[in-house]
Design a protein around this motif. Structure first.
Motif: not given
Length: 344
Positions: A70-80, A306-316
């Motif tokens: 799940d590197l892609v989708d939802r976030g602002p810097r997917i390409r990076e 280890l998924d803690y909702s990073a893209v929803m202002y959670g934690k990576l």
């Protein structure tokens, strides 16, 4: 992939085929949860873990990263994010498995098999279009790169098994992984398998759904629930490790709570017997996918999400794995996702 020169990296870089996947059980690994385009936060986490950028690649002198998909989708810097992870994998500094969003991207672009009644493996419905929208928009000016990343997704295995520990995006199921391994020794599937996954009830469909999305169950009493993203469904995600569950509420494993009536409904003996169970005696297992919240911790001594909702202002979140055979509460490392990360 062919040579890709990411403009954001500030220097030309050569990208060749992914290195052979090999997990050295005696090496230190940093397992990292779902990124979803939060590249800035990923850099912050890598820096916190002691990785440094050298020659355009994040490196550690003694450790290697393992990304849970799940590197892609939802976030602002997917390409990076894709370039960053790919560069690490190509340089032998990381491994990466497939997540359901990489699979979704392949399904979105892969023509369905003749006679299937659909145009693509993943039908182009409004909901599916919304989920992949950010990814397609961020690659709109880089169509060649996107095609090459899609090719790379086929080089991401569905699982890693180091003996002492295992990695899969959502759910470990030996009844599917053993025959999959017999067909694809490295865990990397091909386009024919992706096409076959569009057929309900097929081995490919069951495998991709179970390993990349987890186990589920229909809500009782004809109930439905609506998730935070506005999608109404009649099924909910379930634990695949529950010990002696008695009610539907004992097995739910997703951010959205069950309706109270459903949560209190007893499970039948047949339902209990049909539940998948990852035993306490099994090797340590690391998964992503499930959008957890709160302070990162182990679910059980041999199981961590280890998924803690990073893209929803959670934690990576990362887990620093060394030679232990059971999870250590002090080895979870995380960074909070700051609001600027979400600004395109």
């Amino acid at each position: 992939m062919k040579s890709v020169v990411p403009s954001w990296a500030g220097a030309a870089g050569s990208v060749v085929g992914v290195t052979e996947l090999h997990v050295d059980p005696d090496r230190g690994y940093d397992l990292i949860g779902d990124i979803h385009g939060c590249a800035q936060t990923l850099e912050h986490l890598l820096d916190t873990l002691g990785y440094r950028q050298q020659g355009g690649v994040w490196r550690h002198p003694r450790r290697m990263a393992i990304f849970l998909g799940d590197l892609v989708d939802r976030g602002p810097r997917i390409r990076e994010a894709l370039h960053l992870v790919y560069a690490m994998v190509e340089a032998g500094q990381a491994l990466c498995i497939m997540g359901n969003h990489e699979y979704n991207a392949l399904g979105w672009t892969t023509p369905a098999a003749p006679g299937s009644g659909r145009q693509f493996v993943r039908e182009h419905t409004p909901r599916h279009a919304r989920l992949i929208r950010e990814t397609l928009e961020q690659f709109e000016a880089y169509p060649g790169e996107w095609r090459e990343f899609l090719d790379w997704f086929y080089e991401l295995p569905l699982f890693l098994d180091a003996g002492r520990f295992r990695v899969v995006h959502a759910c470990w199921d030996d009844s599917l992984i053993d025959p999959l391994r017999a067909q694809f020794a490295d865990g990397c599937v091909d386009e024919a398998f992706i096409q076959a996954s569009a057929v309900p009830g097929s081995f490919a469909c069951t495998t991709m759904d179970r390993l990349l999305r987890g186990t589920d169950m229909r809500l009782p009493h004809g109930l439905t629930l609506t998730s935070e993203d506005g999608f109404t469904r009649a099924h909910f995600r379930t634990k695949f490790w529950a010990d002696n569950p008695q009610t539907y509420g004992d097995i739910v494993f997703q951010p959205d709570a069950l309706p109270e009536l459903a949560a209190q409904t007893p499970l039948s003996e047949l339902q209990k017997n049909q539940l998948l169970r990852y035993g306490h005696h099994e090797p340590m297992l690391f998964v992503g996918h499930y959008w957890r919240r709160g302070r990162p911790s182990a679910i059980r001594p041999n199981l961590a999400c280890l998924d803690y909702s990073a893209v929803m202002y959670g934690k990576l979140v990362a887990y620093r794995l060394d030679q232990e055979t059971r999870l250590d509460a002090g080895k979870f490392v995380w960074v909070n996702v700051e609001r600027p990360e979400r600004v395109s």
